[in-house]
Design an enzyme around this catalytic site. Sequence first.
Site, PDB file in Angstrom:
ATOM      1  N   GLU A 158     -24.907  -2.279  -8.231  1.00  0.00           N
ATOM      2  CA  GLU A 158     -24.564  -3.091  -7.067  1.00  0.00           C
ATOM      3  C   GLU A 158     -23.936  -4.423  -7.503  1.00  0.00           C
ATOM      4  OE1 GLU A 158     -24.113  -2.595  -4.102  1.00  0.00           O
ATOM      5  OE2 GLU A 158     -24.333  -4.495  -3.060  1.00  0.00           O
TER       6      GLU A 158
ATOM      7  N   HIS B 153     -23.922   5.088 -25.908  1.00  0.00           N
ATOM      8  CA  HIS B 153     -23.149   6.330 -25.842  1.00  0.00           C
ATOM      9  C   HIS B 153     -21.703   6.087 -25.426  1.00  0.00           C
ATOM     10  CE1 HIS B 153     -26.764   8.607 -26.587  1.00  0.00           C
ATOM     11  NE2 HIS B 153     -27.371   7.917 -25.635  1.00  0.00           N
TER      12      HIS B 153
ATOM     13  N   LYS C  55     -20.226  -5.617  -6.335  1.00  0.00           N
ATOM     14  CA  LYS C  55     -19.977  -6.879  -5.619  1.00  0.00           C
ATOM     15  C   LYS C  55     -18.886  -7.664  -6.328  1.00  0.00           C
ATOM     16  CE  LYS C  55     -21.342  -6.281  -2.610  1.00  0.00           C
ATOM     17  NZ  LYS C  55     -22.115  -5.265  -2.004  1.00  0.00           N
TER      18      LYS C  55
ATOM     19  N   ARG D  90     -29.926 -11.765  18.965  1.00  0.00           N
ATOM     20  CA  ARG D  90     -30.728 -11.558  17.751  1.00  0.00           C
ATOM     21  C   ARG D  90     -31.845 -10.534  17.958  1.00  0.00           C
ATOM     22  NH1 ARG D  90     -30.480 -14.001  13.385  1.00  0.00           N
ATOM     23  NH2 ARG D  90     -28.937 -15.605  13.056  1.00  0.00           N
TER      24      ARG D  90
ATOM     25  N   CYS E 218     -36.557 -14.007  15.842  1.00  0.00           N
ATOM     26  CA  CYS E 218     -36.968 -14.748  17.014  1.00  0.00           C
ATOM     27  C   CYS E 218     -36.062 -15.956  17.219  1.00  0.00           C
ATOM     28  CB  CYS E 218     -38.376 -15.272  16.815  1.00  0.00           C
ATOM     29  SG  CYS E 218     -39.492 -14.030  16.221  1.00  0.00           S
TER      30      CYS E 218
ATOM     31  N   GLU F 162     -15.287  -5.923  -6.114  1.00  0.00           N
ATOM     32  CA  GLU F 162     -14.615  -5.814  -4.813  1.00  0.00           C
ATOM     33  C   GLU F 162     -14.154  -7.145  -4.258  1.00  0.00           C
ATOM     34  OE1 GLU F 162     -16.961  -4.245  -1.571  1.00  0.00           O
ATOM     35  OE2 GLU F 162     -18.764  -5.174  -2.351  1.00  0.00           O
TER      36      GLU F 162
ATOM     37  N   ASN G 158     -41.223 -19.190  13.830  1.00  0.00           N
ATOM     38  CA  ASN G 158     -40.451 -18.082  13.259  1.00  0.00           C
ATOM     39  C   ASN G 158     -40.868 -17.925  11.808  1.00  0.00           C
ATOM     40  OD1 ASN G 158     -38.974 -17.595  15.492  1.00  0.00           O
ATOM     41  ND2 ASN G 158     -37.071 -18.522  14.742  1.00  0.00           N
ATOM     42  N   GLY G 159     -41.042 -16.696  11.371  1.00  0.00           N
ATOM     43  CA  GLY G 159     -41.412 -16.489   9.967  1.00  0.00           C
ATOM     44  C   GLY G 159     -42.700 -15.700   9.881  1.00  0.00           C
TER      45      GLY G 159
ATOM     46  N   LYS H  85     -14.220  -2.925   6.616  1.00  0.00           N
ATOM     47  CA  LYS H  85     -15.676  -2.981   6.806  1.00  0.00           C
ATOM     48  C   LYS H  85     -16.237  -1.596   7.143  1.00  0.00           C
ATOM     49  CE  LYS H  85     -19.550  -5.168   6.912  1.00  0.00           C
ATOM     50  NZ  LYS H  85     -20.123  -5.386   5.587  1.00  0.00           N
TER      51      LYS H  85
ATOM     52  N   TRP I 263     -40.009 -11.433  18.510  1.00  0.00           N
ATOM     53  CA  TRP I 263     -39.787 -10.066  18.080  1.00  0.00           C
ATOM     54  C   TRP I 263     -40.943  -9.800  17.124  1.00  0.00           C
ATOM     55  CZ3 TRP I 263     -34.610  -8.208  15.542  1.00  0.00           C
ATOM     56  CH2 TRP I 263     -34.530  -6.807  15.674  1.00  0.00           C
TER      57      TRP I 263
HETATM   58  C1  F6R Z   1     -19.597  -2.746  -0.576  1.00  0.00           C
HETATM   59  C2  F6R Z   1     -19.440  -2.138   0.707  1.00  0.00           C
HETATM   60  C3  F6R Z   1     -19.095  -0.704   0.787  1.00  0.00           C
HETATM   61  C4  F6R Z   1     -19.976  -0.018   1.845  1.00  0.00           C
HETATM   62  C5  F6R Z   1     -19.576   1.447   2.029  1.00  0.00           C
HETATM   63  C6  F6R Z   1     -20.490   2.138   3.012  1.00  0.00           C
HETATM   64  O1  F6R Z   1     -19.941  -4.093  -0.477  1.00  0.00           O
HETATM   65  O2  F6R Z   1     -19.600  -2.783   1.713  1.00  0.00           O
HETATM   66  O3  F6R Z   1     -19.234  -0.082  -0.447  1.00  0.00           O
HETATM   67  O4  F6R Z   1     -21.296  -0.112   1.413  1.00  0.00           O
HETATM   68  O5  F6R Z   1     -18.258   1.506   2.505  1.00  0.00           O
HETATM   69  O6  F6R Z   1     -20.481   1.504   4.246  1.00  0.00           O
HETATM   70  P1  F6R Z   1     -21.594   1.768   5.311  1.00  0.00           P
HETATM   71  O7  F6R Z   1     -22.867   1.209   4.802  1.00  0.00           O
HETATM   72  O8  F6R Z   1     -21.089   1.063   6.547  1.00  0.00           O
HETATM   73  O9  F6R Z   1     -21.683   3.249   5.505  1.00  0.00           O
END
Ligand code: F6R
Length: 613
Positions: free
Chosen positions: A486, A509, A490, A27, A2, A493, A100-101, A608, A74
């Site tokens: 994960e 193992h 993070k 948003r 919102c 990368e 909001n919240g 991305k 929203w």
């Molecule tokens: C890691 C990252 C990538 C994406 C992957 C899938 O931080 O961003 O591993 O998760 O390329 O991307 P999407 O979710 O756009 O299909």
Amino acid sequence: MCGIVGYVGSRQAAPIVVNGLNRLAYRGYDSAGLAVIGEQGLALRRSVGKLENLSRLLESNPVFGSIGIGHTRWATHGSVTETNTHPHIDCAGQVVVIQNGIVENYLELKQALVAEGHTFRSQTDTEVIAHLVEKYLCGGADLATAVRHALALLRGANAVVVLATRYPDQIVAARLGNAGGVTVGLGDGEIWVASDLPAILEHTQRVVFLEDREMAVLSRDGAQYLRLDGTPLAKKIETIAWDPVAAARGRYKHFMQKEIYEQPRSLIDALRGRVDFEAAEVRLEGLPFHPDQLRGLGRIHTVACGTAWHAGLLGKYMIESLARLPVEVDYGSEFRYRDPLIQANDLVLAISQSGETVDTLAAMEEARRKGAPTLAIVNAVGSQAARLADGVIYLHAGPEIGVASTKAFTSMLVAQYLLAIYLGQTRGTLGLAERRRLLQQLAELPNLVGQVLADDGPCPELAERYQHCRDFLFLGRGINYPVALEGALKLKEISYIHAEGYPAGEMKHGPIALIDAQMPVVAIVGRDHVREKMLSNIEQVKARGGVVIAVADGEDAEVAAKADHVVPVPQFSPLLAPVLNVLPLQLLAYHVAVRRGCDVDQPRNLAKSVTVE
Ligand code: F6R
């Protein structure tokens, strides 16, 4: 999320407020409204749908006055109706509130207020605030004090803005927790308040950000700041650059940092319009699957890549546990080439932030070829995955600019949690009481996320200490194993440090051979049925001279005694705890990368959207 906009000055408030709301329209919202105080008293205009509808309403039925507040809603609580649209008013029509919240305890507050004689008009959680402020104003408090007393009773994370006819020159704005921002914009004889910078940047670059449990009393003469306990506060005025990229990053250095901190809001956005808290039901409207089809499902095949694949692994725990439906999770790139066995009563679930990842799309096409229906959990609206799938659950997380996915990941978890409950309620595996418990936990999640993100905890210090290490090992068990994966992804990368995620039970193992004082081991320890096992894994690492950073309940003395460092996270329901546990791992990766001078938002060799095989 919102949008909130407020104005007090010498100009007409309504056009300024509506213009600000338009700037926040990106948003997402389903209805909009405003309240203005002028010579005619308090005027309220609300309408469902686009802001054009509100503008048309104002053309035919204008409001005049130089103090006003507006909101794009929203829905979280209650359907999309004019009565549920903000602002909300008290019984006497003299107090107006926008929020909001989530007010987590609104049901009990509402019951108490109704028992005291208050009459409610809407189904929203926000309306309780208007009645509470009314109650304290009637008891003799001034507006700021009445708002403080009202907020003291709320559980949850909220941004609240209040007007009252008895105080026709004041706007009171407050922030509780970390679910939504409150920014004050300072002008000359005029002042703005907004949930987000874009609403006010065209008027002023001089802004003040309210923090948790702070409030501002705004008038034409300026702003006074205080804590919610009533003590006065001196706030720093910040000047925001006009450069559109810097403006989009707001107060943060990097988009990734901004997106990490946006998570309390993005998680609320993921559940908007999808939960009826009073009926304890999940509503995933627009899905083209008949309840009989969902009852007859044999299996879900989840396909995704990278971070989204980790989200899929976590979703498997949620769906199997709540809907008692088997889930297989595949990398898109593997699924498409392995000639998977898909039955006519299976469902293929694709998860993707961008909706453009070529391997995920190819896996969806493979599913189609084999005659399976497809459902996509996607962030980017209108993306290919969304168009290709039979049904879509959008994350509504807003644009994710940092290449490393953060807020989309946690929204993927909430989307799958909702899907799991939806399947459970349709398939009859979840009764009413159980759904109520699960949904209450979901309502509490954004506030807890905000608490974990209230500061960076020990992450900057740990990053400083371990930034030069060449390798990291991340360990978790059960539902925290994908969290370990994960965390490792993070770190590697964005900081280019080699990191591996492993199920802790597998350490003996092979990976145990790597343990030494130069390789920090990050252990994610839940308060769950595998906690004891994780404790023995920590001991095994310590016995070999390793260094352990535990992400664990801060109250867990045993973990504290065994690990070298503890990054505290609140204890929470096992199915949602991963959302909290991943936050310090995102922060750790971020701080290590910053210290190593890496390009946090655009790490080398990464894109991305991965649109190549
Ligand atoms: C890691 C990252 C990538 C994406 C992957 C899938 O931080 O961003 O591993 O998760 O390329 O991307 P999407 O979710 O756009 O299909």
